[in-house]
Motif scaffolding. Structure first.
Motif, mmCIF file in Angstrom:
data_model
loop_
_atom_site.group_PDB
_atom_site.id
_atom_site.type_symbol
_atom_site.label_atom_id
_atom_site.label_comp_id
_atom_site.label_asym_id
_atom_site.label_seq_id
_atom_site.Cartn_x
_atom_site.Cartn_y
_atom_site.Cartn_z
ATOM 1 N N LYS A 26 -28.443 13.320 2.146
ATOM 2 C CA LYS A 26 -29.456 12.276 2.170
ATOM 3 C C LYS A 26 -29.666 11.753 3.583
ATOM 4 O O LYS A 26 -28.751 11.774 4.407
ATOM 5 N N LYS B 292 -21.162 13.483 18.922
ATOM 6 C CA LYS B 292 -22.403 14.202 18.588
ATOM 7 C C LYS B 292 -22.627 15.359 19.543
ATOM 8 O O LYS B 292 -23.145 16.394 19.177
ATOM 9 N N TYR C 106 -26.666 -12.273 7.794
ATOM 10 C CA TYR C 106 -25.760 -11.187 8.178
ATOM 11 C C TYR C 106 -25.139 -10.520 6.963
ATOM 12 O O TYR C 106 -24.818 -11.186 5.990
ATOM 13 N N SER D 36 -31.063 -9.561 12.715
ATOM 14 C CA SER D 36 -30.523 -10.368 11.614
ATOM 15 C C SER D 36 -30.994 -11.820 11.667
ATOM 16 O O SER D 36 -30.404 -12.669 11.023
ATOM 17 N N LEU E 105 -20.657 3.229 20.944
ATOM 18 C CA LEU E 105 -21.783 4.160 20.854
ATOM 19 C C LEU E 105 -21.551 5.361 21.761
ATOM 20 O O LEU E 105 -21.864 6.496 21.404
ATOM 21 N N GLN F 288 -31.287 11.377 10.391
ATOM 22 C CA GLN F 288 -32.429 10.499 10.114
ATOM 23 C C GLN F 288 -33.365 11.053 9.052
ATOM 24 O O GLN F 288 -34.178 10.339 8.494
ATOM 25 N N GLN G 45 -19.277 7.688 19.998
ATOM 26 C CA GLN G 45 -20.003 8.417 18.947
ATOM 27 C C GLN G 45 -20.884 9.497 19.547
ATOM 28 O O GLN G 45 -21.005 10.593 19.027
ATOM 29 N N ARG H 10 -24.879 12.484 7.670
ATOM 30 C CA ARG H 10 -26.255 12.100 7.352
ATOM 31 C C ARG H 10 -27.028 11.907 8.644
ATOM 32 O O ARG H 10 -26.517 11.390 9.617
ATOM 33 N N GLU I 66 -33.509 -1.017 11.450
ATOM 34 C CA GLU I 66 -32.565 -0.525 10.434
ATOM 35 C C GLU I 66 -31.662 0.584 10.992
ATOM 36 O O GLU I 66 -30.552 0.780 10.527
ATOM 37 N N VAL J 252 -29.968 9.166 6.536
ATOM 38 C CA VAL J 252 -29.364 7.875 6.804
ATOM 39 C C VAL J 252 -30.508 6.884 7.022
ATOM 40 O O VAL J 252 -31.473 7.168 7.727
ATOM 41 N N ARG J 253 -30.418 5.777 6.335
ATOM 42 C CA ARG J 253 -31.546 4.837 6.420
ATOM 43 C C ARG J 253 -31.134 3.542 7.075
ATOM 44 O O ARG J 253 -31.953 2.723 7.428
ATOM 45 N N LYS J 254 -29.827 3.320 7.176
ATOM 46 C CA LYS J 254 -29.392 2.085 7.824
ATOM 47 C C LYS J 254 -28.188 2.413 8.697
ATOM 48 O O LYS J 254 -27.200 2.951 8.234
ATOM 49 N N ASN J 255 -28.321 2.141 9.949
ATOM 50 C CA ASN J 255 -27.219 2.311 10.886
ATOM 51 C C ASN J 255 -27.428 1.272 11.966
ATOM 52 O O ASN J 255 -28.108 1.491 12.953
ATOM 53 N N VAL J 256 -26.861 0.123 11.710
ATOM 54 C CA VAL J 256 -27.143 -0.995 12.616
ATOM 55 C C VAL J 256 -25.918 -1.885 12.698
ATOM 56 O O VAL J 256 -25.201 -2.068 11.714
ATOM 57 N N THR J 257 -25.636 -2.356 13.906
ATOM 58 C CA THR J 257 -24.594 -3.355 14.078
ATOM 59 C C THR J 257 -25.293 -4.701 13.925
ATOM 60 O O THR J 257 -26.044 -5.118 14.803
ATOM 61 N N ALA J 258 -25.061 -5.348 12.769
ATOM 62 C CA ALA J 258 -25.875 -6.511 12.426
ATOM 63 C C ALA J 258 -25.627 -7.682 13.373
ATOM 64 O O ALA J 258 -26.530 -8.424 13.713
ATOM 65 N N LYS J 259 -24.364 -7.797 13.784
ATOM 66 C CA LYS J 259 -23.993 -8.988 14.544
ATOM 67 C C LYS J 259 -23.660 -8.543 15.958
ATOM 68 O O LYS J 259 -22.864 -7.632 16.157
#
Lengths: 361, 605
Positions: free
Chosen positions: B548, B577, A183, A226, B570, B528, B573, B526, A350, B550-557
């Motif tokens: 630029k 939009k 993470y 993750s 979301l 995609q 957001q 930014r 990603e 956006v290359r990372k837009n993630v809720t990791a957990k």
């Protein structure tokens, strides 16, 4: 499938980045808490779906002693019936782990340990405010690896020094855990890291760090955004969340999702001791919301969601509900749909929130 | 029996904003018994919320007061309220034309300000008897003697004759009323001549239609009379006429010298032109009263519903608003970037702000507004002349012989220590220095000619900031002048965005383009894919900025407690939009269309 989550809120020290419900354990009424847990468990109504997982999270469940952990497991067994088919995971802090403790857990019925290694770099561990050092982490890994066939090494990237990540992953590979969680460090509101948000690394750097385990853990399946696992070693418990299935939650601040209702236990320890199971939040979802959340959650998984599974669960066609969004997302290269299964691409991992945004419509 | 002319006084109060005009009007109403203390609502004459909040009066009302003077005679005093802002200067001039005298109100602490001067000059032009009043003498900072000197030296009136007053405390009110009786000449005008009445204001009432405020100059108007509005050539029958005291009091006739109202089943304010002459339809006067003109909008902007589906609602709102403010114009317009909307024309900047605010407040609409602009006169090589109110409609440079833009003369009064800053600001805004006059040891007045286009963006705000609120501004249009102007285009991923085009001076084009592009880079989130922002004149690209991808837009957990929370986040957001405008494949936030305004904040190299 259904699952049980048990929250043990006590910690020896408070990690500055952690936003779970937790209190210092010194002088804390741990026995009274275990009593309250037993009462809450005794009053629970098991789901129709078979129980597949029990997860002790925290806080620090590994500071429970043998008797305390045993009593909770007894209570769960009486109410839910714990067969060997049930995955029983205990979150452990490397500090608490000894060979003896590991075997005790094993004997009590724990069959999986989720070990909070976080890093094999002393400086990074200090940055994270952890009590253990790299050597402590190594000793804990050895002890767990000896006692458990099924265990997870939990890691955090983004701590300073940022470059320590590569070496940590190399060492992770040498320990060869069947499961790895990786993470990114977050600076959550309400934690002491909140005011250090300025230190958060840039998106592009974060992306590079995110991609590292993908390469380093080539022999593991990157089965969730993750998470990585050897075949058959995916986290049964977390898959319940990621497939939006039902779960019980016991202990302070624990969430449950039963009969379409998301609820949360009180986060106040004393309120909990007086009224175990008292809720501080409760929200009934509409079927539309459940369908939406279910699809969003499945898009976290490399295996995605099959059209058949969606139809089985909701009695409707996935394409009738989300067709245009799925097509748009496929056109953007974020997911694929081969007519059998819809699954996220690497970019879909990603840019996972983009999938959610599009599904909302 | 009609009131003889020598018992009538028609007067108005003129002042700089916040110098206490409405409070004095209230006090006069109270002293003459038109409003009793119990029913006294603060500032009776200002009826709209926005007017009160901004301390200005947009539309005037005329009130008849009965006053028994020290000479024992009872007089009819007609108080004609005037719009308090420069944008309504033509309406002010018509209100003044309905009077024989004016109270010139000056704040005892602040002294003569830009609007004091401008209004005083307008009153002098109309040949009114001016009675200076120094108000707010109760304030701790009051300096009556200094203000007397300013009135003498700056305006050229007799400062020693000024009446000290505190409208708030009621001091001096009777002296003011006596001065009106003694000094303001009674109206003249042959009551047996054919009717000629000056329309100095009109209001819309949802029950009675349009209420027309008139000052009868000659002859008399009577109930049931057939009348002709001479400029619009419309004929009506007067169904009711009378005066406000301050509630309506219907009468049989309004005679030469009187000010009051007429009602004749007119459905919309657009049918009534301020400054027009009302005459008898059967026995018309030989000609109109002097001074009539059609008011032309000078500031324009695009107004688009934030959500496309609200277009019809916006149209309804504009139509309803126009019922009680005929001074703004609108027409349907469409923009590639913003979809269907309207192009609006206003009398000035404040007028624009008021209309925008009323639309959002009274009609609950969320609007996307483009930066304001002026109308350009474009002379084509073919000899043809076009009026361009929208930069995107500018013809290609090759077809243009020259472009002319509106100029104003601006009078800026400020404490002397800010003068150098004001001069610098005016210079930067392409101002041409006319002169600097010193009001007293502490303040001065800078007079500049400058393009209106420079004024509409942010001049007033910047003036206020740089003079710490002490600067005051007055301006008037002085005509069109040729300018070295070019159209600056903004391209997103190679496509020109019509709503972002603007017309700028060639010397500043590169700087504006560079700054605008850099602003947009910060405003456009930014996405995609990479977004190229270019500023260009014709085919020549001045600058390129990149947003630029956006290359990372993630809720990791995402565990059990996070699922619904994340979905709701979301959804929020997503809502944000939705309020963005889709330009090609780029999502552009609403603020981007106003970016031209914030460009002006950037320090210029």
């Amino acid at each position: 499938m259904s699952a049980v989550y048990v929250h043990i809120p006590f910690c020896r020290t408070i990690c500055p980045y952690c936003d779970f419900v937790r209190v210092r354990d010194r002088g804390a009424p741990v026995d009274a808490f275990v009593d309250a847990l037993r009462r809450e468990i005794a009053w629970a109504s098991p789901e129709d779906a078979p129980l597949r997982s029990v997860f002790f999270g925290g806080g620090t469940p590994s500071l429970l002693d043998e008797a305390q952990l045993g009593e909770i497991l007894d209570a769960l067994d009486r109410r839910f019936g714990l067969s060997t088919a049930v995955e029983v995971t205990l979150e452990a802090n490397p500090d608490d782990v000894t060979a003896e403790k590991a075997w005790t857990w094993r004997r009590l019925g724990v069959n999986r340990v989720s070990l909070g290694v976080q890093s094999f770099d002393d400086a990074a561990l200090r940055y994270l405010g952890r009590r253990h050092g790299a050597d402590g982490a190594r000793r804990a890994c050895e002890a767990i690896r000896d006692a458990f066939a099924n265990w997870s090494m939990d890691l955090i990237y983004g701590a300073r020094p940022v470059g320590a990540w590569t070496a940590t992953l190399e060492e992770c590979v040498r320990f060869d855990p069947p499961h790895v969680s990786a993470y990114g460090l977050t600076y959550e509101a309400g934690t002491s890291f909140e005011r250090r948000r300025g230190e958060a690394i840039e998106d592009d750097d974060s992306l590079a760090l995110y991609r590292e385990p993908r390469a380093a853990l080539g022999a593991w399946k990157h089965y969730e955004i993750s998470n990585f696992a050897r075949p058959g070693r995916e986290s049964v418990h977390n898959l319940v969340y990621w497939r939006n299935e039902a779960y019980h939650g016991f202990g302070t601040g624990a969430y449950s999702f039963l009969h379409g209702v998301r609820a949360r236990n009180t986060t106040d320890l004393h309120a909990y001791l007086a009224h175990p199971g008292a809720k501080c939040e409760s929200l009934g979802l509409t079927l539309r919301e459940v369908r939406l959340e279910t699809v969003i959650q499945h898009m976290r998984l490399a295996d995605g969601l099959t059209h058949a599974a969606y139809r089985r669960r909701f009695g409707r066609a996935l394409r009738d509900d989300f067709g245009p969004a799925l097509d748009a997302l496929a056109a953007r290269g974020l997911l694929s749909d081969d007519g059998v299964c819809v699954r996220p691409t690497a970019a879909g991992f990603e840019l996972n929130n983009e999938i959610g945004l599009a599904l909302i419509g | 029996m009609p009131i003889p002319q020598d018992r009538i006084r028609n007067f108005c109060i003129i002042a700089h904003v916040d110098h206490g005009k409405s409070t004095l009007a209230d006090r006069i109403l109270q002293v003459t018994g038109a409003v009793d203390e119990r029913n006294m609502k603060e500032q009776t004459l200002d009826t709209m919320d926005i007017e009160r909040e901004r301390g200005i009066t947009i539309k005037s009302v005329a009130v008849r007061l009965e006053y028994t003077a020290r000479d024992g005679e009872t007089y009819a005093l007609n108080l004609i309220d005037t719009p308090g802002h420069v944008d309504f200067s033509y309406e002010v001039s018509r209100s003044l034309a309905a009077c024989e005298g004016a109270l010139l109100l000056v704040d005892a602490a602040q002294g003569v300000e830009a609007q004091t001067l401008a209004n005083a000059y307008k009153a002098i032009e109309q040949d009114l008897e001016i009675i200076p009043v120094i108000n707010k003498i109760d304030l701790p900072g009051a300096d009556v003697d200094a203000v007397r000197r300013q009135i003498t030296e700056v305006i050229g009136l007799d400062g020693d004759a000024a009446i000290p007053a505190s409208a708030k405390e009621g001091t001096g009110t009777l002296d003011i009323l006596e001065a009106i009786v003694a000094q303001v000449p009674p109206p003249k005008g042959d009551r047996e001549a054919p009717l000629r009445a000056l329309i100095f204001d009109a209001k819309y009432d949802s029950y009675r239609g349009v209420i027309v405020y008139v000052r009868v100059m000659e002859g008399r108007a009577a109930r049931g009379q057939r009348v002709l509005f001479m400029s619009t050539d419309d004929r009506y029958e007067i169904s009711e006429l009378g005066v406000f005291v301050p509630e309506a009091r219907p009468m049989e006739t309004l005679e030469a010298g009187e000010a009051g109202y007429i009602i004749c089943s007119i459905k919309t304010l657009r049918s009534v032109k301020i400054g027009d002459t009302v005459t008898d339809a059967l026995k018309p006067a030989p000609g109109r009263l002097p001074g009539y003109k059609e008011v032309q909008p000078v500031v324009f902007c695009g107004l688009y519903p934030a959500v496309d589906t609200d277009f019809q609602e916006l149209r309804d709102a504009l139509e309803r608003l126009q019922l009680n403010d005929a001074s703004f114009v609108f027409q349907a317009d469409s923009s590639d970037a913003l979809g269907l909307g309207f192009r609006l024309g206003f009398l000035g900047l404040l007028h624009m702000e008021i209309i925008q605010e009323r639309l959002e407040r009274e009609f609950d609409l969320t609007l996307v507004t483009t930066a304001p602009n002026v109308a350009y006169e474009v002379h084509l090589t073919t000899g043809e002349k076009l009026t361009i109110e929208n930069a995107s409609k500018m013809p290609p440079a090759a077809h243009i012989e020259r472009v002319e833009e509106p100029y104003i003369e601006a009078e800026i009064i400020c404490p002397t220590e800010y003068l150098s800053g004001v001069i610098e600001l005016c210079k930067k805004k392409r101002g041409i220095h006319s002169r600097v006059d010193y009001i007293d040891g502490k303040r001065c007045m800078a007079v500049y000619e400058m393009p209106l286009a420079e004024m509409v963006l942010d001049f007033y705000d910047r003036l206020k900031t740089l003079t710490r609120g002490y600067g005051s501004l007055e301006y008037r249009l002085i005509g069109y002048r040729p300018g070295n102007l070019v159209k600056l285009d903004i391209l997103l991923n190679g496509e020109p965005v019509d709503a972002l085009s603007c017309i700028v001076h060639r010397d500043r084009a590169e700087w504006v383009g560079r700054t605008l592009a850099s602003r947009l880079r910060k405003l456009i989130p930014r996405q995609q894919f990479e977004i190229a922002i270019q500023a260009a004149i014709g085919q020549r690209v001045l600058v390129r900025e990149t947003v630029k991808a956006v290359r990372k837009n993630v809720t990791a957990k995402c565990y059990g407690g996070d699922i619904t929370r994340k979905r709701k986040l979301l959804e929020k957001q997503r809502e944000g939009k939705r309020r963005m405008k889709q330009v090609g494949n780029v999502e552009v936030p609403q603020e981007a269309f106003m970016a031209l305004l914030s460009v002006q904040d950037e320090p210029e190299r």
